[in-house]
Design an enzyme around this catalytic site. Sequence first.
Site, PDB file in Angstrom:
ATOM      1  N   GLY A  33     -10.679 -81.149 -18.135  1.00  0.00           N
ATOM      2  CA  GLY A  33     -11.656 -80.097 -18.362  1.00  0.00           C
ATOM      3  C   GLY A  33     -11.189 -79.059 -19.362  1.00  0.00           C
ATOM      4  N   LEU A  35     -12.930 -78.246 -21.957  1.00  0.00           N
ATOM      5  CA  LEU A  35     -13.072 -79.202 -23.057  1.00  0.00           C
ATOM      6  C   LEU A  35     -13.109 -78.524 -24.418  1.00  0.00           C
ATOM      7  CD1 LEU A  35     -15.811 -81.397 -21.345  1.00  0.00           C
ATOM      8  CD2 LEU A  35     -13.329 -81.784 -21.381  1.00  0.00           C
ATOM      9  N   HIS A  39     -11.595 -83.381 -27.076  1.00  0.00           N
ATOM     10  CA  HIS A  39     -12.243 -84.174 -26.020  1.00  0.00           C
ATOM     11  C   HIS A  39     -13.612 -84.683 -26.483  1.00  0.00           C
ATOM     12  CE1 HIS A  39      -9.809 -81.262 -23.467  1.00  0.00           C
ATOM     13  NE2 HIS A  39      -9.348 -82.430 -23.077  1.00  0.00           N
ATOM     14  N   VAL A 179      -7.274 -83.881 -32.987  1.00  0.00           N
ATOM     15  CA  VAL A 179      -8.212 -82.998 -33.691  1.00  0.00           C
ATOM     16  C   VAL A 179      -7.538 -81.639 -33.838  1.00  0.00           C
ATOM     17  CG1 VAL A 179     -10.487 -81.906 -33.616  1.00  0.00           C
ATOM     18  CG2 VAL A 179     -10.200 -84.258 -32.816  1.00  0.00           C
ATOM     19  N   MET A 187      -5.556 -79.096 -31.323  1.00  0.00           N
ATOM     20  CA  MET A 187      -6.395 -78.531 -30.253  1.00  0.00           C
ATOM     21  C   MET A 187      -5.816 -78.892 -28.897  1.00  0.00           C
ATOM     22  SD  MET A 187     -10.289 -78.577 -31.413  1.00  0.00           S
ATOM     23  CE  MET A 187     -10.752 -77.886 -32.997  1.00  0.00           C
ATOM     24  N   SER A 188      -5.829 -77.933 -27.991  1.00  0.00           N
ATOM     25  CA  SER A 188      -5.291 -78.121 -26.644  1.00  0.00           C
ATOM     26  C   SER A 188      -5.928 -77.081 -25.734  1.00  0.00           C
ATOM     27  CB  SER A 188      -3.769 -77.896 -26.672  1.00  0.00           C
ATOM     28  OG  SER A 188      -3.285 -77.697 -25.357  1.00  0.00           O
ATOM     29  N   ARG A 190      -4.467 -75.662 -23.485  1.00  0.00           N
ATOM     30  CA  ARG A 190      -3.435 -74.637 -23.257  1.00  0.00           C
ATOM     31  C   ARG A 190      -3.362 -73.624 -24.399  1.00  0.00           C
ATOM     32  NH1 ARG A 190      -0.602 -79.116 -20.452  1.00  0.00           N
ATOM     33  NH2 ARG A 190      -0.273 -78.428 -18.299  1.00  0.00           N
TER      34      ARG A 190
END
Length: 285
Positions: A33, A35, A39, A179, A187-188, A190
């Site tokens: 999640g 997102l 994702h 990405v 992208m993360s 976190r």
Amino acid sequence: MAPQLLRTVAEVSAWGAGLRRAGRRLALVPTMGFLHEGHLSLMREGRRHADVVAASIFVNPTQFGPKEDLARYPRDLEGDLARCAGAGVDVVFAPTEPGAMYPPGYQTYVEVTEVSKGLCGDRRPGHFRGVATIVTQLLCLFRPEVALFGEKDYQQLQVIKALNRDLHLGVEILGMPTVREPDGLAMSSRNAYLSAEERKRALSLSRGLGAAQALSRAGTREAAALVEAVRRELRAADLREDYVELVDAERLTPLATLQPGQPARLLVAAFCGATRLIDNQSIGG
Ligand code: PAF
């Protein structure tokens, strides 16, 4: 259109049985999640491989160490459902209970012994056992034709490919490119932990990998020099290195030099303040 929301294992089983009776191909995107575009790119890609796209949203407790961020891991189910709708996801499985996938009496764990060694496997004991266990559960529960994962978690992707092969699950595992934000940051979920100042310093991971790749293109083959290019950027931004390593792209065993024709991967993990970030890059070959 809003995706159909399934909240229990029993609901997924019944829904999956119907799908198989109808002979429809399923793509699954397992997630925890919060997102982001990484994702969503997996979900859109899933659509190209299947008739139906499902996503799971479950913050899996067994892949977090006792001192890690399970309790504060970012969660936003409402927003995630809207993002899934935008990405054309048909079904979202979001168990109501944190223990839903580990009910009383649960006792089966999956260990992938070789590619779980080193890198994040050494620094986060038990992490890949937790990942392998939940991913195996999800693949057995959904029985998708295709499952998609990001290459940002590169070691995780190799662990999942290994368990799928060794346990004869027969799923096509697709690893998709990381990405990145326009400035290069991978992208993360976190990244949400980073302050504005940390966000700038976090760029040193992708910058370091870029510097190493430029060196390799200019003919540098020694791992030590490539690793040092990443370390230099981490030091300049005052990040604390967890590891920087050049490894064989499939077996994840350490390499001392790049060999022509041997796919290699350079991986980095570093702490930016309290936040642990990872990134990696295909190199040489
Ligand atoms: O990459 C993730 O978000 C998780 O590790 C996964 C694969 C969904 C398993 O919990």
